[in-house]
Design an enzyme around this catalytic site. Structure first.
Site, short mmCIF file in Angstrom:
data_model
loop_
_atom_site.label_atom_id
_atom_site.label_comp_id
_atom_site.label_asym_id
_atom_site.label_seq_id
_atom_site.Cartn_x
_atom_site.Cartn_y
_atom_site.Cartn_z
N SER A 211 81.18 -24.03 68.19
CA SER A 211 82.45 -24.75 68.32
C SER A 211 82.17 -26.18 68.77
O SER A 211 81.45 -26.90 68.10
CB SER A 211 83.39 -24.00 69.26
N GLU A 332 88.06 -17.73 61.24
CA GLU A 332 88.20 -18.75 62.28
C GLU A 332 89.69 -19.10 62.48
O GLU A 332 90.12 -19.36 63.60
CB GLU A 332 87.46 -20.03 61.88
N HIS A 427 86.89 -16.73 65.63
CA HIS A 427 86.11 -17.82 66.21
C HIS A 427 85.33 -17.33 67.43
O HIS A 427 85.88 -16.71 68.34
CB HIS A 427 87.08 -18.93 66.63
#
Length: 529
Positions: A211, A332, A427
């Site tokens: 991320s 995601e 995610h």
């Protein structure tokens, strides 16, 4: 030889073996670095050093300044506990403090001359949260696969990324705002000088992150300040190849220095302050971000740390051309579509993408009463997928080092009645697999999960060792080829397949290309106002 003599000799052998084993296991519990002597903790086959300072505390006059080299110390410094995480709205297990520039090391080396590869982890958190003490980042399992694992800290939120004209004047480079990235670079410089004392190879250093950590990796891969500090890169759900922003849209988060410092001036006014000096007198808790906030919560194109739009930099060959292992997760978008209202979702697409909205809604269709995975994939690709795919293409076209592309779609069994297209890997779901830190006592963790975790950890550590994830025991993972693009699917078992949603990605690519034109920039500015 009588029994008592044999017994005595056996005791001597066992004692000497035990002494040798203990000495060998603890050979690196005490090391000398540039600033003094550190004492870590022997844990199983490793030695662990926590809370190692790589810069002076960025407090007082050093708030909103580039990190400075750490001070020397006398005697032996204990390195047994995690240092606090940076100031943030989250609740890291180690607590928070403005004094947060420390790193942690897990080394399997038994002597300083082993020259082991080094795997450096950069945490995510939207540049507003994050901590190197998160249990999921514990480096024990990875280090036991023959690499030194390091986790580093960096400033987040306004304390990490505030730009302001006064701060520009203070800086030798004449810029401000990217303190968090400068912290990461300072940590790499410290490791370059000192990791050999822990048995590491300073010329075999891989940076990895997820991320915001993966985006950081992408930015360092293109930063001239990181030249010579990194030998390989791993980016999980990262990449930063979008144009500078007119609004805070995922994938278009970067602002120019001019934008950022204008917002910084407004930010200072919130506190009734007339100068940065006044802000430095305030308690650090006043600057804790309430969310993923701008200004101050994201890196900027400052012309120094980040020279330009990264897409442009790669086209010009201005990047650190090192092997890259990069990828993203199948769902995601699940983590970033917060409002289930279909009408609002569609209206947001039309506002952001303008003349490309209908094409993208065709490529990523929305259901009448829900936002299915097919629609969430637009959010996924705008924030992560397109950037990762573009990175692979650009490095293949303009560089020499190989790129290994992956797609993580390994997830728990679907609930009864759930459709395939409505279920994927969210995610951050892959992190525990990479670090081999799945909770084995969790009834949802299956033997196949543990097997996949071992496979991924092996690919990742192979790459850290050699710049190539492959070995004879694993399915072959070919380097990305722009003429015949493919990706490694982690999907119940590793297998090679086509780049996911390639036609949809190509449509999104048309949008990003248009956004960089004068017409696209004009439209974006109008839409933002």
């Amino acid at each position: 030889m009588n029994t008592s003599v044999r017994l005595k000799n056996l005791i001597i052998i066992i004692t000497l073996t035990t002494i040798s084993h203990v000495a060998n296991a603890s050979a690196l519990t005490q090391v000398n670095v540039e600033q003094g002597t550190l004492k870590g903790v022997a844990e199983a086959n490793l030695t662990v050093f926590k809370g190692v300072p790589f810069a002076k505390p960025p407090v007082g006059e050093l708030r909103w300044k580039a990190p400075q080299p750490p001070a020397n110390w006398q005697g032996i410094r204990e390195a047994k506990e995690y240092a606090p995480a940076p100031m943030q709205a989250g609740n890291p297990v180690s607590g928070i403090s403005e004094d947060s520039l420390y790193l942690n090391i897990w080394t399997p080396a038994k002597s300083a001359d082993e020259q082991l590869p080094v795997f450096v982890w950069i945490y995510g958190g939207g540049f507003s949260f994050g901590s190197s003490s998160d249990p999921i980042f514990d480096g024990t399992q990875l280090a036991n696969k023959g690499v030194i694992v390091v986790s580093i800290a960096y400033r987040v939120g306004q304390l990490g990324f505030l730009a302001h004209p006064e701060l520009n004047k203070e800086s030798k480079a004449g810029v401000s705002g990217n303190y968090g990235l400068l912290d990461q670079i300072a940590a790499l410089k410290w490791l370059k000088k000192n990791i050999s004392a822990f048995g590491g190879d300073a010329n075999n250093l891989t940076i990895a992150g997820e991320s915001a950590g993966g985006i950081s990796v992408s930015m360092l891969a293109a930063s001239p300040l990181a030249k010579g500090l990194i030998n390989k890169v791993i980016s999980q759900s990262g990449g930063s190849f979008g144009p500078t922003r007119t609004n805070n849209y995922p994938g278009e988060n970067m602002s120019t220095l001019q934008q950022a410092q204008a917002e910084g001036v407004d930010y200072v006014k919130q506190f009734g302050a007339t100068s940065i000096a006044e802000l430095r007198e305030m308690d650090a808790t006043k600057f804790i971000p309430k969310g993923w906030s701008l200004p101050g919560g994201w890196p900027i194109v400052d012309g120094y740390v980040i020279k330009d739009d990264q897409y442009t930099l790669y086209q010009q060959g201005q990047f650190n051309d090192v092997p890259a292992l990069i990828g993203y997760n199948s769902d995601e978008g699940l983590s970033f579509v917060w409002d289930p209202d279909v009408n609002k979702f569609v209206a947001g697409i039309k506002k952001r993408y303008g003349p490309f909205a209908e094409k993208l809604l065709d490529a990523y269709p929305v259901a009448k009463n829900s936002i299915p995975r097919s629609a969430r994939n637009l959010v996924r690709d705008a924030a992560f997928g397109w950037h990762t795919w573009s990175w692979a293409k650009l490095q293949t076209q303009y560089g020499n080092a190989p790129v290994y592309l992956y797609y993580f779609d390994h997830h728990p069994a679907r609930k009864s009645g759930a459709k395939d297209e409505d279920h994927g890997s969210a995610h951050g779901h892959e992190i525990a697999y990479v670090f081999k830190n799945l909770n084995k006592s969790d009834p949802n963790v299956t033997p196949n999960d543990l097997k996949m975790s071992e496979v991924m950890a092996t690919y990742w550590t192979n790459f850290a060792k050699n710049g190539n994830p492959n070995n004879d025991a694993l399915p072959n993972w070919p380097a990305f080829d722009d003429e015949k693009p493919s990706t490694m699917y982690f999907q119940q078992q590793p297998k090679i397949g086509p780049v996911p949603d390639i036609k949809a990605l190509e449509t999104l690519d048309q949008y990003f290309q248009w956004r960089r034109t004068a017409e696209g920039e004009k439209w974006a500015n109008k839409a933002a106002n």
